[in-house]
Design an enzyme around this catalytic site. Structure first.
Site, PDB file in Angstrom:
ATOM      1  N   ASP A  68       0.813  -1.218   0.000  1.00  0.00           N
ATOM      2  CA  ASP A  68       0.000   0.000   0.000  1.00  0.00           C
ATOM      3  C   ASP A  68       0.849   1.271   0.000  1.00  0.00           C
ATOM      4  OD1 ASP A  68       0.951  -0.424   2.560  1.00  0.00           O
ATOM      5  OD2 ASP A  68      -1.005  -0.626   3.492  1.00  0.00           O
ATOM      6  N   ASN A 137      -7.871  -2.341  14.090  1.00  0.00           N
ATOM      7  CA  ASN A 137      -9.233  -2.771  13.753  1.00  0.00           C
ATOM      8  C   ASN A 137      -9.226  -4.032  12.875  1.00  0.00           C
ATOM      9  OD1 ASN A 137      -8.379  -1.798  11.308  1.00  0.00           O
ATOM     10  ND2 ASN A 137      -9.771  -0.054  11.233  1.00  0.00           N
ATOM     11  N   HIS A 139      -7.328  -4.463  10.133  1.00  0.00           N
ATOM     12  CA  HIS A 139      -7.019  -4.275   8.709  1.00  0.00           C
ATOM     13  C   HIS A 139      -5.684  -4.921   8.328  1.00  0.00           C
ATOM     14  CE1 HIS A 139      -5.067  -0.104   9.601  1.00  0.00           C
ATOM     15  NE2 HIS A 139      -4.101  -0.892   9.209  1.00  0.00           N
ATOM     16  N   GLU A 144      -9.653  -1.922   5.097  1.00  0.00           N
ATOM     17  CA  GLU A 144     -10.343  -1.603   6.340  1.00  0.00           C
ATOM     18  C   GLU A 144     -11.578  -2.498   6.518  1.00  0.00           C
ATOM     19  OE1 GLU A 144      -8.907   0.218   8.407  1.00  0.00           O
ATOM     20  OE2 GLU A 144      -8.513   2.280   7.762  1.00  0.00           O
TER      21      GLU A 144
HETATM   22  C1  GLP Z   1      -0.822   0.633   8.698  1.00  0.00           C
HETATM   23  C2  GLP Z   1      -0.410  -0.159   7.441  1.00  0.00           C
HETATM   24  C3  GLP Z   1      -0.537  -1.637   7.657  1.00  0.00           C
HETATM   25  C4  GLP Z   1       0.049  -1.983   9.004  1.00  0.00           C
HETATM   26  C5  GLP Z   1      -0.805  -1.411  10.098  1.00  0.00           C
HETATM   27  C6  GLP Z   1      -0.273  -1.657  11.494  1.00  0.00           C
HETATM   28  O1  GLP Z   1      -1.980   1.355   8.557  1.00  0.00           O
HETATM   29  N1  GLP Z   1      -1.069   0.207   6.252  1.00  0.00           N
HETATM   30  O2  GLP Z   1       0.109  -2.321   6.603  1.00  0.00           O
HETATM   31  O3  GLP Z   1       0.087  -3.372   9.170  1.00  0.00           O
HETATM   32  O4  GLP Z   1      -1.059  -0.050   9.898  1.00  0.00           O
HETATM   33  O5  GLP Z   1       0.753  -0.773  11.798  1.00  0.00           O
HETATM   34  P1  GLP Z   1       1.812  -1.037  12.895  1.00  0.00           P
HETATM   35  O6  GLP Z   1       2.611  -2.188  12.460  1.00  0.00           O
HETATM   36  O7  GLP Z   1       2.610   0.227  12.977  1.00  0.00           O
HETATM   37  O8  GLP Z   1       1.066  -1.319  14.164  1.00  0.00           O
END
Ligand code: GLP
Length: 252
Positions: A68, A137, A139, A144
């Site tokens: 992404d 959440n 995702h 989402e």
């Molecule tokens: C972001 C990314 C995800 C990631 C998630 C968790 O929004 N788009 O790919 O897995 O949030 O983030 P973190 O690993 O910092 O908790």
């Protein structure tokens, strides 16, 4: 089939995940890596860079495609995922930057960019290992919670919870982009192998729901239960609810 591996802390989880990725690359020099950003895979990238330094793995022929990218951020913006990848991995190993792919956050024609990314994804001929974090959440990528699972790349509106969670990387919440391009759940599920990383207490509840609750697009990561080969590398804190309720499923 999902295997859940226990780690004492996030460094250990990152190290185990790195070994798994390196093994794949060592077996197949031109492997396709599906890569993720966020804090979850940071320790894995650190270890992969260290393994490269020690001569234990080479990325010379590897190709990579990221999940992404924020819409509206230039690839040189320090919060863009393109910047993150260069900083955490690409600049530290021998990967050819021309073989690394992310959505173009500046493309104003969303439909065009999504189809371009789908074609690119298809042209790589399959992801050997897809790395994932999990949002608070549930995702994965930026898919989402929703009423249905997305198939291909789409332009998504981020939920308030995600914007809030990601605001820790920006000066203020209003600086967080409200949209992103994300590979679809269908594309993630095509990977030959999936590595899911989770660290910290904040992930404990959602990780249990994703891995043991109903499979539903309301918890996008729950779809991983239908994937062929998933390895979860999580620290003790992220595993706390699972250890309480399903400790027999955790591999130590
Ligand atoms: C972001 C990314 C995800 C990631 C998630 C968790 O929004 N788009 O790919 O897995 O949030 O983030 P973190 O690993 O910092 O908790």
């Amino acid at each position: 089939m999902i295997k859940i591996y226990y780690s004492k802390n996030k460094e250990e989880a990152g190290m185990k995940a790195a070994r798994c990725v390196a093994e794949i690359v060592n077996r197949k020099k031109n492997a396709v890596l599906g890569l993720a950003t966020g804090s979850s895979p940071e320790d894995m990238y650190l270890e992969l860079a260290a393994m490269y330094q020690r001569g234990e793995v080479s990325f010379r022929d590897v190709r990579s495609i990221n999940l992404d990218e924020y819409i509206g951020l230039d690839k040189n913006h320090d919060q863009s995922y393109a910047y993150f990848m260069r900083h955490h991995l690409f600049d530290k190993v021998d990967i050819d930057i021309k073989n690394t792919y992310l959505p173009n956050g500046l493309e104003a024609d969303y439909e065009y960019e999504c189809r371009r990314y789908d074609e690119l994804f298809n042209s790589l001929g399959g992801v050997d290992v897809q790395v994932l974090g999990i949002g608070l959440n549930g995702h994965i990528g930026f898919n989402e919670p929703s009423d249905s699972f997305t198939v291909g790349t789409s332009a998504v509106r981020l939920t308030d919870s995600t914007i809030k969670a990601n605001s820790r990387f920006f000066e203020s919440e209003t600086d967080v982009p409200t949209m992103a391009f994300s590979m679809g759940i269908g594309q993630i599920m095509e990977a030959k192998k999936i590595i899911l990383l989770a660290n910290g207490e904040a992930k404990a509840e959602i990780l249990e729901r994703a891995l043991f609750g109903p499979v539903t697009p309301k918890v996008p990561a729950s779809i991983l239960r239908f994937a062929k080969d998933v390895e979860v590398y999580a620290d003790e804190k992220a595993l706390s609810v699972i250890l309480e309720k399903h400790s027999e499923n955790v591999i130590r």
